[in-house]
Design a protein around this motif. Structure first.
Motif, mmCIF file in Angstrom:
data_model
loop_
_atom_site.group_PDB
_atom_site.id
_atom_site.type_symbol
_atom_site.label_atom_id
_atom_site.label_comp_id
_atom_site.label_asym_id
_atom_site.label_seq_id
_atom_site.Cartn_x
_atom_site.Cartn_y
_atom_site.Cartn_z
ATOM 1 N N LEU A 141 0.824 -1.215 0.000
ATOM 2 C CA LEU A 141 0.000 0.000 0.000
ATOM 3 C C LEU A 141 0.859 1.267 0.000
ATOM 4 O O LEU A 141 0.546 2.244 -0.681
ATOM 5 N N THR A 142 1.939 1.230 0.737
ATOM 6 C CA THR A 142 2.840 2.393 0.761
ATOM 7 C C THR A 142 3.315 2.696 -0.662
ATOM 8 O O THR A 142 3.306 3.845 -1.122
ATOM 9 N N GLN A 143 3.688 1.639 -1.378
ATOM 10 C CA GLN A 143 4.169 1.848 -2.748
ATOM 11 C C GLN A 143 3.038 2.246 -3.685
ATOM 12 O O GLN A 143 3.220 3.060 -4.590
ATOM 13 N N ALA A 144 1.858 1.677 -3.467
ATOM 14 C CA ALA A 144 0.712 2.041 -4.312
ATOM 15 C C ALA A 144 0.365 3.518 -4.109
ATOM 16 O O ALA A 144 0.092 4.243 -5.074
ATOM 17 N N ASN A 145 0.409 3.970 -2.865
ATOM 18 C CA ASN A 145 0.110 5.385 -2.600
ATOM 19 C C ASN A 145 1.121 6.289 -3.307
ATOM 20 O O ASN A 145 0.760 7.334 -3.849
ATOM 21 N N GLN A 146 2.373 5.855 -3.314
ATOM 22 C CA GLN A 146 3.400 6.661 -4.009
ATOM 23 C C GLN A 146 3.122 6.689 -5.505
ATOM 24 O O GLN A 146 3.194 7.736 -6.153
ATOM 25 N N ALA A 147 2.789 5.519 -6.063
ATOM 26 C CA ALA A 147 2.514 5.443 -7.510
ATOM 27 C C ALA A 147 1.308 6.309 -7.869
ATOM 28 O O ALA A 147 1.315 7.022 -8.881
ATOM 29 N N VAL A 148 0.285 6.263 -7.025
ATOM 30 C CA VAL A 148 -0.910 7.079 -7.276
ATOM 31 C C VAL A 148 -0.540 8.560 -7.216
ATOM 32 O O VAL A 148 -0.938 9.358 -8.074
ATOM 33 N N ASN A 149 0.242 8.898 -6.233
ATOM 34 C CA ASN A 149 0.631 10.299 -6.054
ATOM 35 C C ASN A 149 1.370 10.830 -7.289
ATOM 36 O O ASN A 149 1.131 11.941 -7.751
ATOM 37 N N ILE A 150 2.245 10.002 -7.824
ATOM 38 C CA ILE A 150 2.983 10.404 -9.030
ATOM 39 C C ILE A 150 2.014 10.498 -10.216
ATOM 40 O O ILE A 150 2.051 11.445 -11.000
ATOM 41 N N PHE A 151 1.102 9.541 -10.300
ATOM 42 C CA PHE A 151 0.147 9.546 -11.413
ATOM 43 C C PHE A 151 -0.722 10.803 -11.401
ATOM 44 O O PHE A 151 -1.038 11.369 -12.453
ATOM 45 N N VAL A 152 -1.092 11.237 -10.216
ATOM 46 C CA VAL A 152 -1.968 12.416 -10.114
ATOM 47 C C VAL A 152 -1.315 13.621 -10.809
ATOM 48 O O VAL A 152 -1.995 14.413 -11.460
ATOM 49 N N THR A 153 -0.003 13.732 -10.725
ATOM 50 C CA THR A 153 0.633 14.882 -11.396
ATOM 51 C C THR A 153 1.104 14.539 -12.806
ATOM 52 O O THR A 153 0.999 15.349 -13.707
ATOM 53 N N GLN A 154 1.566 13.289 -13.031
ATOM 54 C CA GLN A 154 2.154 12.988 -14.353
ATOM 55 C C GLN A 154 1.200 12.357 -15.354
ATOM 56 O O GLN A 154 1.431 12.435 -16.553
ATOM 57 N N ARG A 155 0.195 11.661 -14.856
ATOM 58 C CA ARG A 155 -0.802 10.974 -15.711
ATOM 59 C C ARG A 155 -0.189 10.015 -16.723
ATOM 60 O O ARG A 155 -0.652 9.912 -17.860
ATOM 61 N N ASP A 156 0.824 9.319 -16.313
ATOM 62 C CA ASP A 156 1.458 8.351 -17.205
ATOM 63 C C ASP A 156 0.925 6.954 -16.855
ATOM 64 O O ASP A 156 1.366 6.322 -15.896
ATOM 65 N N VAL A 157 -0.048 6.489 -17.670
ATOM 66 C CA VAL A 157 -0.747 5.238 -17.357
ATOM 67 C C VAL A 157 0.219 4.052 -17.311
ATOM 68 O O VAL A 157 0.179 3.235 -16.385
ATOM 69 N N ASP A 158 1.113 3.964 -18.302
ATOM 70 C CA ASP A 158 2.029 2.807 -18.354
ATOM 71 C C ASP A 158 2.921 2.754 -17.112
ATOM 72 O O ASP A 158 3.102 1.714 -16.497
ATOM 73 N N ARG A 159 3.483 3.894 -16.797
ATOM 74 C CA ARG A 159 4.383 3.947 -15.646
ATOM 75 C C ARG A 159 3.624 3.600 -14.350
ATOM 76 O O ARG A 159 4.119 2.856 -13.496
ATOM 77 N N PHE A 160 2.431 4.148 -14.256
ATOM 78 C CA PHE A 160 1.586 3.922 -13.078
ATOM 79 C C PHE A 160 1.314 2.422 -12.881
ATOM 80 O O PHE A 160 1.565 1.854 -11.817
ATOM 81 N N LEU A 161 0.844 1.803 -13.965
ATOM 82 C CA LEU A 161 0.442 0.399 -13.822
ATOM 83 C C LEU A 161 1.652 -0.514 -13.655
ATOM 84 O O LEU A 161 1.582 -1.508 -12.931
ATOM 85 N N SER A 162 2.774 -0.168 -14.297
ATOM 86 C CA SER A 162 3.931 -1.051 -14.042
ATOM 87 C C SER A 162 4.436 -0.873 -12.622
ATOM 88 O O SER A 162 4.897 -1.835 -12.007
ATOM 89 N N SER A 163 4.336 0.318 -12.056
ATOM 90 C CA SER A 163 4.732 0.458 -10.638
ATOM 91 C C SER A 163 3.841 -0.410 -9.746
ATOM 92 O O SER A 163 4.327 -1.048 -8.812
ATOM 93 N N LEU A 164 2.545 -0.418 -10.054
ATOM 94 C CA LEU A 164 1.633 -1.220 -9.220
ATOM 95 C C LEU A 164 1.927 -2.710 -9.371
ATOM 96 O O LEU A 164 1.848 -3.479 -8.406
ATOM 97 N N GLU A 165 2.249 -3.124 -10.594
ATOM 98 C CA GLU A 165 2.555 -4.546 -10.830
ATOM 99 C C GLU A 165 3.878 -4.908 -10.136
ATOM 100 O O GLU A 165 3.966 -5.905 -9.415
ATOM 101 N N ASN A 166 4.888 -4.065 -10.328
ATOM 102 C CA ASN A 166 6.209 -4.385 -9.757
ATOM 103 C C ASN A 166 6.187 -4.411 -8.237
ATOM 104 O O ASN A 166 6.946 -5.165 -7.614
ATOM 105 N N ALA A 167 5.338 -3.603 -7.655
ATOM 106 C CA ALA A 167 5.288 -3.543 -6.186
ATOM 107 C C ALA A 167 4.850 -4.882 -5.588
ATOM 108 O O ALA A 167 5.121 -5.166 -4.424
ATOM 109 N N ARG A 168 4.203 -5.695 -6.383
ATOM 110 C CA ARG A 168 3.773 -7.023 -5.874
ATOM 111 C C ARG A 168 4.965 -7.850 -5.420
ATOM 112 O O ARG A 168 4.865 -8.642 -4.505
ATOM 113 N N SER A 169 6.075 -7.716 -6.148
ATOM 114 C CA SER A 169 7.185 -8.629 -5.862
ATOM 115 C C SER A 169 8.233 -8.001 -4.955
ATOM 116 O O SER A 169 9.253 -8.594 -4.674
ATOM 117 N N GLU A 170 7.991 -6.782 -4.534
ATOM 118 C CA GLU A 170 9.031 -6.121 -3.720
ATOM 119 C C GLU A 170 8.786 -6.356 -2.236
ATOM 120 O O GLU A 170 7.723 -6.739 -1.828
#
Ligand code: BGC
Length: 426
Positions: free
Chosen positions: A397-426
């Motif tokens: 969740l900590t990482q998801a919140n960070q990814a969301v926060n970045i998305f809110v300003t950058q709106r980069d869908v690919d980057r957003f979703l890969s951050s959410l996917e990658n956070a699963r394995s971290e």
């Protein structure tokens, strides 16, 4: 059926902030905290806002009437959805200074953070002695259990997928509550053209934007696929998830420009005062409207299921357990025993804005909103909230919140979703 298996998500690591914690050293010894003096119960939460605090104080009063020989130390730490409180709690737990009991979300936040670190006491005997096994929905008991051992007692149920709206603003603009994401975007466009902020957001603490995103996901995916996403069975590359992220981006065009400097209360206030039309917020906002702004439900503000999620109930549940190492566990259990009663739940929840976790609480204590939420909870497909600690571990969740926060300003869908996917394995 969505009512099972929410929390059997991959064995994710315990929250990042607990990484330095050694459970062998941290638990089991005599507690040294101010909260575990004999005769004193220290209740740790983040309930400091209107509605939340009203409920907590009423609960404390009730407990002190029932147990005049015990005193309560209200150790609430401000910071919406526990951002600050959780950091303080982690430090205290690591320092072998646990509060007598603390607010923790049912699901992964409890299991992956505190149970996995071996810092909670089993409560199965307590449940048997207090005849609680059939007093909470089975699915909820599952959420506070790991391998058959129960670790906390649910105080409430909040709904994440609800929108509160300003009735006059809707009426003045000839609008009806939207029932799908498409309609939500249409309504937002009408409001925007009329010069009204369509959606209030206060993401000074990023969880509020995560909260909005989880409900867009639920609307786009439906409850089964939403659950599959958190169970690792659906990829963030799935077209439905990509579309949800795109809609999220579109909706962010309709939020108040000062969203980053507001918290959830400040943004809900915009709706209460008619400066914005709608807010997707857990129904603690109902408690806030009632207790802080003195507004009346269905006169000043209305509510509807988050568009596209009717029939689903995205669950947030606050629970309390017994940390290992407190020196007065029997007294703490007296408190847990009181908070588990229908009386206590019916004192606390109408003020807090949510509904009782017990199945046999008295519905007549709840207003029209509460009664409708009780009904929807009973009949709905239950799904776990991401933003409020049930779906995934605290670390994720900590990482998801960070990814969301970045998305809110950058709106980069690919980057957003890969951050959410990658956070699963971290
Ligand atoms: C908690 C609620 C609380 C809200 C806002 C949520 O995570 O479950 O009890 O009212 O945060 O502080």
């Amino acid at each position: 059926m969505q009512r099972k298996g929410w929390f059997f998500i991959s064995a994710l690591s315990v929250a990042v902030f607990l990484s330095g914690c050694n459970s062998d050293e941290g638990v089991g010894g005599e507690g040294s905290g101010s909260g575990d003096e004999q005769g004193e119960i220290e209740i740790f939460s983040w309930w400091t806002g209107a509605g939340e605090e009203d409920g907590l104080l009423a609960l404390i009063d009730y407990f002190e009437e029932e147990y005049p020989e015990l005193t309560v130390n209200n150790a609430a730490v401000a910071g919406g959805a526990g951002t600050n409180a959780k950091a303080v709690l982690a430090t205290r737990m690591q320092g072998n200074d646990p509060p007598s009991t603390f607010q923790v979300h049912a699901g992964e936040e409890l299991i992956q953070t505190w149970v996995a670190a071996d810092m909670m006491e089993p409560l199965n005997d307590f449940y048997e002695e207090n005849e609680l096994m059939d007093k909470f929905p089975e699915e909820l008991i599952e959420m506070v259990s790991s391998e058959g051992t129960i670790y906390s007692v649910p105080m409430n149920i909040h709904r994440s997928n609800v929108v509160f709206y300003n009735l006059s603003v809707f009426e003045e603009n000839g609008l009806e509550p939207p029932t799908s994401l498409e309609e939500l975007l249409e309504v937002a466009e009408v409001l925007d053209a009329a010069g009204v902020t369509p959606i209030a957001l206060g993401d000074q603490e990023p969880w509020t934007a995560t909260h909005l995103f989880e409900n867009i996901l639920l609307a786009e995916l439906g409850p089964d696929a939403y659950n599959s996403l958190w169970q690792g069975e659906l990829s963030f590359e799935d077209p439905s998830v990509v579309h949800a992220a795109e809609v999220f981006g579109e909706l962010l065009d309709y939020v108040n420009t000062d969203h980053a400097s507001r918290n959830w209360q400040d943004s809900a206030q915009l709706v209460g005062e008619g400066e914005a039309a709608m807010i997707n917020m857990g129904d603690w906002a109902h408690g806030y409207f009632l207790n802080d702004l003195n507004l009346a439900v269905n006169e000043d503000y209305g509510y509807f299921p988050f568009p596209g999620t009717e029939g689903s109930f995205n669950v947030v549940s606050d629970t309390f357990g017994l940390p290992s190492g407190v020196s007065n566990p029997d007294e703490v259990k007296e408190f847990l025993g009181v908070l588990a009663t229908p009386e206590a739940q019916d004192i606390f929840n109408p003020l807090k804005g949510g509904i009782p976790a017990r199945v046999d609480a008295d519905e007549s204590n709840y207003d029209v909103y509460g009664q409708s939420a009780i009904e929807d909870f009973r009949n709905g497909a239950l799904t776990p909230s991401l933003a409020h600690g049930s779906a995934m571990s605290e670390g994720y969740l900590t990482q998801a919140n960070q990814a969301v926060n970045i998305f809110v300003t950058q709106r980069d869908v690919d980057r957003f979703l890969s951050s959410l996917e990658n956070a699963r394995s971290e």
